[in-house]
Design a protein around this motif. Structure first.
Motif, PDB file in Angstrom:
ATOM      1  N   VAL A  88      46.995  49.419  31.800  1.00 37.66           N
ATOM      2  CA  VAL A  88      48.290  50.527  31.653  1.00 37.66           C
ATOM      3  C   VAL A  88      49.257  50.018  32.741  1.00 37.66           C
ATOM      4  O   VAL A  88      50.339  49.790  32.368  1.00 37.66           O
ATOM      5  CB  VAL A  88      48.018  52.042  31.785  1.00 37.66           C
ATOM      6  N   ASN A  89      48.621  49.399  33.827  1.00 34.21           N
ATOM      7  CA  ASN A  89      49.783  49.011  34.823  1.00 34.21           C
ATOM      8  C   ASN A  89      49.022  47.870  35.750  1.00 34.21           C
ATOM      9  O   ASN A  89      47.929  48.069  36.076  1.00 34.21           O
ATOM     10  CB  ASN A  89      49.815  50.295  35.759  1.00 34.21           C
ATOM     11  N   MET A  90      50.000  46.959  35.912  1.00 37.39           N
ATOM     12  CA  MET A  90      49.631  45.871  36.813  1.00 37.39           C
ATOM     13  C   MET A  90      50.649  45.737  37.977  1.00 37.39           C
ATOM     14  O   MET A  90      51.528  45.127  37.574  1.00 37.39           O
ATOM     15  CB  MET A  90      49.159  44.549  35.892  1.00 37.39           C
ATOM     16  N   ASP A  91      50.581  46.216  39.130  1.00 37.10           N
ATOM     17  CA  ASP A  91      51.362  46.442  39.872  1.00 37.10           C
ATOM     18  C   ASP A  91      51.301  45.130  41.142  1.00 37.10           C
ATOM     19  O   ASP A  91      50.492  44.235  41.012  1.00 37.10           O
ATOM     20  CB  ASP A  91      51.349  47.746  40.653  1.00 37.10           C
ATOM     21  N   GLN A  92      52.278  45.084  42.124  1.00 40.62           N
ATOM     22  CA  GLN A  92      52.342  44.156  43.139  1.00 40.62           C
ATOM     23  C   GLN A  92      51.116  43.938  43.807  1.00 40.62           C
ATOM     24  O   GLN A  92      50.503  42.959  44.342  1.00 40.62           O
ATOM     25  CB  GLN A  92      53.617  44.376  44.015  1.00 40.62           C
ATOM     26  N   ASN A  93      50.244  45.165  44.025  1.00 41.01           N
ATOM     27  CA  ASN A  93      49.043  45.209  44.887  1.00 41.01           C
ATOM     28  C   ASN A  93      47.848  44.521  44.283  1.00 41.01           C
ATOM     29  O   ASN A  93      47.194  43.728  44.860  1.00 41.01           O
ATOM     30  CB  ASN A  93      48.681  46.758  44.965  1.00 41.01           C
ATOM     31  N   TYR A  94      47.815  44.470  42.666  1.00 40.90           N
ATOM     32  CA  TYR A  94      46.999  43.550  42.177  1.00 40.90           C
ATOM     33  C   TYR A  94      47.289  42.178  42.443  1.00 40.90           C
ATOM     34  O   TYR A  94      46.463  41.305  42.450  1.00 40.90           O
ATOM     35  CB  TYR A  94      46.917  43.937  40.600  1.00 40.90           C
ATOM     36  N   THR A  95      48.897  41.875  42.224  1.00 43.44           N
ATOM     37  CA  THR A  95      49.348  40.437  42.161  1.00 43.44           C
ATOM     38  C   THR A  95      48.904  40.013  43.683  1.00 43.44           C
ATOM     39  O   THR A  95      48.248  38.597  43.730  1.00 43.44           O
ATOM     40  CB  THR A  95      50.687  40.542  41.807  1.00 43.44           C
ATOM     41  N   PHE A  96      49.063  40.611  44.575  1.00 41.95           N
ATOM     42  CA  PHE A  96      48.819  40.132  45.986  1.00 41.95           C
ATOM     43  C   PHE A  96      47.171  40.000  46.225  1.00 41.95           C
ATOM     44  O   PHE A  96      47.105  39.026  46.781  1.00 41.95           O
ATOM     45  CB  PHE A  96      49.430  41.026  46.933  1.00 41.95           C
ATOM     46  N   ALA A  97      46.729  40.641  45.591  1.00 45.43           N
ATOM     47  CA  ALA A  97      45.190  40.950  45.987  1.00 45.43           C
ATOM     48  C   ALA A  97      44.470  39.509  45.152  1.00 45.43           C
ATOM     49  O   ALA A  97      44.001  38.990  45.759  1.00 45.43           O
ATOM     50  CB  ALA A  97      44.278  41.857  45.222  1.00 45.43           C
ATOM     51  N   LYS A  98      45.015  39.228  44.073  1.00 42.81           N
ATOM     52  CA  LYS A  98      44.656  38.101  43.304  1.00 42.81           C
ATOM     53  C   LYS A  98      44.864  36.739  43.924  1.00 42.81           C
ATOM     54  O   LYS A  98      44.391  35.717  44.010  1.00 42.81           O
ATOM     55  CB  LYS A  98      45.081  38.121  41.705  1.00 42.81           C
ATOM     56  N   LEU A  99      46.283  36.769  44.428  1.00 41.22           N
ATOM     57  CA  LEU A  99      46.788  35.471  45.170  1.00 41.22           C
ATOM     58  C   LEU A  99      45.937  35.029  46.179  1.00 41.22           C
ATOM     59  O   LEU A  99      45.875  34.159  46.702  1.00 41.22           O
ATOM     60  CB  LEU A  99      48.217  35.835  45.379  1.00 41.22           C
ATOM     61  N   PHE A 100      45.584  36.102  47.117  1.00 42.31           N
ATOM     62  CA  PHE A 100      44.887  36.015  48.258  1.00 42.31           C
ATOM     63  C   PHE A 100      43.288  36.247  48.071  1.00 42.31           C
ATOM     64  O   PHE A 100      42.590  36.121  48.979  1.00 42.31           O
ATOM     65  CB  PHE A 100      45.176  36.963  49.373  1.00 42.31           C
ATOM     66  N   ASP A 101      42.836  36.193  46.728  1.00 49.63           N
ATOM     67  CA  ASP A 101      41.598  36.237  46.286  1.00 49.63           C
ATOM     68  C   ASP A 101      40.602  37.448  47.022  1.00 49.63           C
ATOM     69  O   ASP A 101      39.552  37.041  47.538  1.00 49.63           O
ATOM     70  CB  ASP A 101      40.976  34.832  46.677  1.00 49.63           C
ATOM     71  N   ILE A 102      41.386  38.556  46.961  1.00 47.06           N
ATOM     72  CA  ILE A 102      40.661  39.851  47.613  1.00 47.06           C
ATOM     73  C   ILE A 102      40.388  40.537  46.343  1.00 47.06           C
ATOM     74  O   ILE A 102      41.184  40.932  45.365  1.00 47.06           O
ATOM     75  CB  ILE A 102      41.677  40.439  48.626  1.00 47.06           C
ATOM     76  N   GLN A 103      39.241  40.969  46.355  1.00 52.36           N
ATOM     77  CA  GLN A 103      38.755  42.005  45.049  1.00 52.36           C
ATOM     78  C   GLN A 103      38.639  43.332  45.547  1.00 52.36           C
ATOM     79  O   GLN A 103      38.157  43.642  46.680  1.00 52.36           O
ATOM     80  CB  GLN A 103      37.399  41.617  44.520  1.00 52.36           C
ATOM     81  N   THR A 104      39.422  44.301  44.976  1.00 54.92           N
ATOM     82  CA  THR A 104      39.483  45.653  45.356  1.00 54.92           C
ATOM     83  C   THR A 104      38.865  46.210  44.233  1.00 54.92           C
ATOM     84  O   THR A 104      38.564  45.576  42.994  1.00 54.92           O
ATOM     85  CB  THR A 104      40.770  46.139  45.661  1.00 54.92           C
ATOM     86  N   SER A 105      38.565  47.707  44.341  1.00 59.32           N
ATOM     87  CA  SER A 105      38.338  48.532  43.051  1.00 59.32           C
ATOM     88  C   SER A 105      39.259  48.484  41.942  1.00 59.32           C
ATOM     89  O   SER A 105      38.868  48.405  40.822  1.00 59.32           O
ATOM     90  CB  SER A 105      38.153  49.983  43.493  1.00 59.32           C
ATOM     91  N   LYS A 106      40.609  48.478  42.308  1.00 62.19           N
ATOM     92  CA  LYS A 106      41.635  48.446  41.055  1.00 62.19           C
ATOM     93  C   LYS A 106      41.718  47.029  40.711  1.00 62.19           C
ATOM     94  O   LYS A 106      41.398  46.876  39.223  1.00 62.19           O
ATOM     95  CB  LYS A 106      42.943  48.665  41.962  1.00 62.19           C
ATOM     96  N   THR A 107      41.433  45.792  41.407  1.00 64.59           N
ATOM     97  CA  THR A 107      41.370  44.533  40.583  1.00 64.59           C
ATOM     98  C   THR A 107      40.193  44.272  39.899  1.00 64.59           C
ATOM     99  O   THR A 107      40.309  43.695  38.809  1.00 64.59           O
ATOM    100  CB  THR A 107      41.443  43.365  41.931  1.00 64.59           C
ATOM    101  N   LYS A 108      38.948  45.036  40.317  1.00 68.09           N
ATOM    102  CA  LYS A 108      37.829  44.925  39.584  1.00 68.09           C
ATOM    103  C   LYS A 108      38.041  45.773  38.113  1.00 68.09           C
ATOM    104  O   LYS A 108      37.331  45.299  37.201  1.00 68.09           O
ATOM    105  CB  LYS A 108      36.620  45.431  40.223  1.00 68.09           C
ATOM    106  N   GLN A 109      38.504  46.645  38.329  1.00 69.48           N
ATOM    107  CA  GLN A 109      38.820  47.680  37.197  1.00 69.48           C
ATOM    108  C   GLN A 109      39.646  46.728  36.143  1.00 69.48           C
ATOM    109  O   GLN A 109      39.366  46.876  34.894  1.00 69.48           O
ATOM    110  CB  GLN A 109      39.446  49.045  37.312  1.00 69.48           C
ATOM    111  N   ILE A 110      40.808  46.221  36.365  1.00 69.20           N
ATOM    112  CA  ILE A 110      41.702  45.648  35.628  1.00 69.20           C
ATOM    113  C   ILE A 110      40.994  44.340  34.890  1.00 69.20           C
ATOM    114  O   ILE A 110      41.164  43.979  33.869  1.00 69.20           O
ATOM    115  CB  ILE A 110      42.997  45.202  36.291  1.00 69.20           C
TER     116      ILE A 110
END
Length: 390
Positions: A88-110
């Motif tokens: 439903v939503n792909m925000d800047q937090n997801y973008t930054f996490a992916k750019l710096f190769d950081i996995q969070t619960s949000k990036t994992k879910q998406i």
């Protein structure tokens, strides 16, 4: 992709509940075997990037030219290519996490939602047959209302055999082209050149035919679930679910009529189709090759004419419409249009052989995108004719 995303993505994604009994097309094949087998050969089945090299390469190309994540482009394009995606939503937090190769619960879910197995079935049964209603605004932009629970939509009302699903008749299966134009008419992304105008082209042609008349073939009688008891079988009028296009030899053969004006030495190619040829995806091309033949049957010269919409970058290089800075030229065939090609005065030529080919993507763009799958790169013969020059 993006404008259409905002038009369609909210009604689609917020209501796109994934019902397990419909998400696997193999379950539908138990009763609808012919439809399933046809669909498995169609480009609807191949609308997911894992099954379609051209789509995958286009995603990567657009991402690299727009400085976006590949995942962002996938979600934008999913409006049509995978409408049941749950992101439903792909925000800047997801973008930054992916750019710096950081996995969070949000990036994992998406990431899990983007890679969900049911999406790999492409545009399958539970896409078209779960659409309850289609609304169109004055700008020919569409919004969708989905069915839920055990309900399916189609051209027929519910039968007595509701142990599998309830079937409801909906007008968009019987009249008009809305069901097709949800995806085949509209803005492909936030670039104005990413517009798909197949619907407007067809409307301008004044044709009385529907999309299904050409792309789903002639109606025929068929029995649902032919393996059940004969006294329970239902005979219905159905169409092929191959959704034929450039993969169909007969359809390609019937696209153009070619004639020759001997006195004026002009070749006439007539589009017999009620939309532009090519239409839709901006990388497509029609190519006419004219071979000049001597008395001894040797080919002594060749003339080639390409028909396409040529989109360009700021530096003038040809590109996909989604990232284009301009449209340099567009000589595609309009609905029912006739085009004349003046022949070259070739000394010693007594005949010409004309061969018209369809390219799912032009050779130059295929090279830039790195597409090598012959399904997309091989030229497909549409029609061939031989004429005497004198």
């Amino acid at each position: 992709m993006k404008n259409l995303y905002f038009i369609l993505i909210l009604p689609i994604l917020l209501l796109a509940n994934i019902d397990s009994q419909f998400s696997d097309p193999k379950l539908c094949s138990a009763c609808h075997k012919d439809e399933y087998n046809s669909w498995k050969k169609s480009l609807h089945y191949k609308s997911h990037d894992s099954k379609n090299e051209l789509y995958k390469a286009s995603i990567n190309y657009v991402a690299s030219h727009t400085n976006k994540l590949r995942e962002e482009i996938l979600v934008e394009c999913a409006t049509c290519h995978n409408p049941k995606i749950e992101v439903v939503n792909m925000d800047q937090n997801y973008t930054f996490a992916k750019l710096f190769d950081i996995q969070t619960s949000k990036t994992k879910q998406i990431d899990e939602q983007i890679g969900a197995d049911h999406l790999k079935n492409g545009v399958s049964c539970y896409i078209c047959h779960r659409i309850d209603d289609i609304q169109e605004d004055k700008n020919r932009k569409y919004s969708i209302k989905w069915l839920h629970g055990n309900d399916i939509a189609g051209p027929f009302e519910s039968s007595s055999r509701t142990e599998f699903h309830n079937t409801f008749q909906r007008e968009h299966f019987i009249k008009g082209d809305k069901l097709c134009l949800i995806c085949h008419q509209g803005q492909g992304d936030n670039n104005k050149f990413g517009q798909y105008n197949t619907g407007k082209e067809t409307q301008a042609s004044k044709t009385t035919k529907r999309c299904v008349d050409c792309h789903m073939g002639k109606p025929k009688e068929a029995v649902n679930a032919p393996h059940i008891a004969t006294n329970q079988a239902e005979v219905r009028i159905v169409r092929s679910h191959l959704f034929i296009g450039s993969q169909d030899k007969k359809l390609l053969e019937d696209t153009f009529n070619i004639s020759f004006n001997q006195a004026q030495k002009k070749l006439i190619i007539e589009n017999k189709i009620s939309h532009n040829v090519p239409t839709g995806f901006g990388g497509r091309m029609i190519e006419a090759k004219i071979f000049y033949i001597a008395k001894n049957k040797d080919i002594i010269s060749t003339q080639t004419v390409a028909f396409k919409a040529k989109y360009i970058l700021a530096n003038g290089k040809e590109t996909l419409s989604y990232v284009a800075n301009g449209l340099e030229s567009d000589n595609r065939f309009k609905p029912f249009e006739k085009k004349e090609i003046a022949l070259h005065p070739i000394k010693g030529a007594e005949q010409i052989k004309v061969a018209v080919y369809y390219h799912r993507i032009s050779p130059n763009l295929a090279l830039d995108l790195g597409v090598i799958d012959g399904e997309f790169t091989d030229e497909k013969l549409m029609v061939e004719r031989i004429f005497n020059l004198y």
